[in-house]
Design a protein around this motif. Structure first.
Motif, mmCIF file in Angstrom:
data_model
loop_
_atom_site.group_PDB
_atom_site.id
_atom_site.type_symbol
_atom_site.label_atom_id
_atom_site.label_comp_id
_atom_site.label_asym_id
_atom_site.label_seq_id
_atom_site.Cartn_x
_atom_site.Cartn_y
_atom_site.Cartn_z
ATOM 1 N N GLU A 45 0.805 -1.215 0.000
ATOM 2 C CA GLU A 45 0.000 0.000 0.000
ATOM 3 C C GLU A 45 0.841 1.268 0.000
ATOM 4 N N LYS A 46 1.948 1.257 0.708
ATOM 5 C CA LYS A 46 2.740 2.477 0.875
ATOM 6 C C LYS A 46 3.834 2.648 -0.167
ATOM 7 N N VAL A 47 4.259 1.545 -0.789
ATOM 8 C CA VAL A 47 5.395 1.632 -1.713
ATOM 9 C C VAL A 47 5.031 1.121 -3.104
ATOM 10 N N LEU A 48 4.671 -0.147 -3.205
ATOM 11 C CA LEU A 48 4.539 -0.776 -4.516
ATOM 12 C C LEU A 48 3.412 -0.172 -5.347
ATOM 13 N N LYS A 49 2.315 0.245 -4.707
ATOM 14 C CA LYS A 49 1.202 0.815 -5.462
ATOM 15 C C LYS A 49 1.555 2.111 -6.174
ATOM 16 N N LYS A 50 2.652 2.730 -5.782
ATOM 17 C CA LYS A 50 3.044 3.994 -6.388
ATOM 18 C C LYS A 50 3.627 3.817 -7.784
ATOM 19 N N PHE A 51 4.125 2.589 -8.082
ATOM 20 C CA PHE A 51 4.747 2.424 -9.398
ATOM 21 C C PHE A 51 4.415 1.109 -10.088
#
Length: 324
Positions: free
Chosen positions: A300-306
């Motif tokens: 939710e905090k990292v991977l969803k951004k890219f």
């Protein structure tokens, strides 16, 4: 309080014959009934399903992810493909709905879901139901939910039309836990590798203590073969959006979740199925749950951004019935 299914509904069949299993290989709806009747009494244990605060929060988080501003509580909700009632019963405990109806093609699952509802003191009735022909009147429900059910249904669009039919005008559906096409690809391969490694390594030396009896492993393998028959579809978020829109839904939205969490979760669940339960204590449970929470945070905090949404394992979809 919960009520029993109508007397006209079929009884559970937890002990299918070899002839029935062979017939089910060519008949997906028979396979659904046999597989889920077979699993019903042990399903909660197999998938770590419970109705405590931890799982109440988990279910509510799934709901909030796709409908964060829902006008709670809904008066009456139905779960399609309820299994043992995991999604609806926990959502009711979270205050999402006052009264519930559980439906499933498997009589065994409806029986267990109603028993769980009764133990929780929830106002729930139940029906054995084909998702493509739901046995309730038009405009009955304010909310329809389901978790990991659409991928079992032969004609998903027809099922969604039925969902819209039984919803009241303006009513909402929420389906979560549907396998993405890419996610299913890597999850199944990780599970097969974990099963192969665990069942082979435990043949030797002191590791034999970690080996389940061969007849139990064989039964699990047969169940897995039948599971491959009942898992019909995978989806991308765009697939589910198109199906819901074609069925007549408005305000259709999709979301996705679990990438790192799925890459940990599937091997963990497969390992648990391959070894004796008494070998796994609270330490293992803490590792599994804590690891899942950490991987979910990473998603939710990292991977969803890219990472594009179609690479995540679970897809969620929501929509509403037109008011006109």
């Amino acid at each position: 309080m919960s009520t029993n299914t109508p007397e006209s509904d079929p009884a559970p069949n937890p002990h299918a014959t070899e002839e029935q299993v062979q017939a089910a290989m060519q008949d997906t709806k028979l396979a659904q009934v046999l597989y889920h009747d077979w699993e019903a009494e042990t399903y909660d244990e197999k998938w770590s399903i419970s109705f405590d605060q931890r799982i109440i929060d988990f279910a509510k988080e799934r709901f909030d992810k796709i409908v964060p501003d829902a006008p709670l509580p809904y008066e009456r909700a139905m779960e399609l493909g309820c299994g043992t009632g995991f999604f609806l019963l926990n959502l009711m405990q979270a205050g999402v709905a006052k009264k519930g109806s559980v439906t499933d093609l498997s009589p065994g699952m409806v029986k267990v879901a109603l028993r769980n509802a009764e133990n929780l003191g929830l106002d729930v009735d139940g029906r054995v139901a084909d998702a493509e022909k739901i046995p309730y009147e038009d405009d009955t429900f304010d909310l329809v939910v389901g978790h990991a059910v659409l991928h079992h249904i032969p004609d998903v669009e027809q099922s969604l039309r039925e969902v819209l039919r039984v919803l009241k005008p303006g009513g909402r559906f929420v389906f979560a836990g549907e396998p993405s096409t890419i996610g299913d690809f890597y999850a199944r391969r990780m599970s097969r590798a974990t099963w192969w490694a665990t069942t082979n390594i435990t043949r030797f030396g002191k590791l034999k203590e970690w080996r389940r009896p061969q007849e139990e492993l064989d039964e699990s393998s047969r169940a897995a073969a039948l599971e491959a028959v009942v898992d019909i579809h995978t989806f991308s978020p765009a697939d589910l959006e198109k199906l819901a829109t074609s069925a007549g839904a408005e305000n259709v939205e999709t979301a996705s979740e679990e990438l790192a969490a799925a890459m940990l979760g599937w091997p963990v669940r497969t390992f648990e199925a391959a070894v004796p339960k008494e070998k796994l204590g609270w330490g293992w449970a803490g590792f599994a749950y804590g690891g899942y929470k950490r991987m979910t945070w990473l998603d939710e905090k990292v991977l969803k951004k890219f990472v594009p949404p179609q690479f995540f394992y679970n897809v969620l979809v929501t929509g509403t019935k037109p008011t006109a």
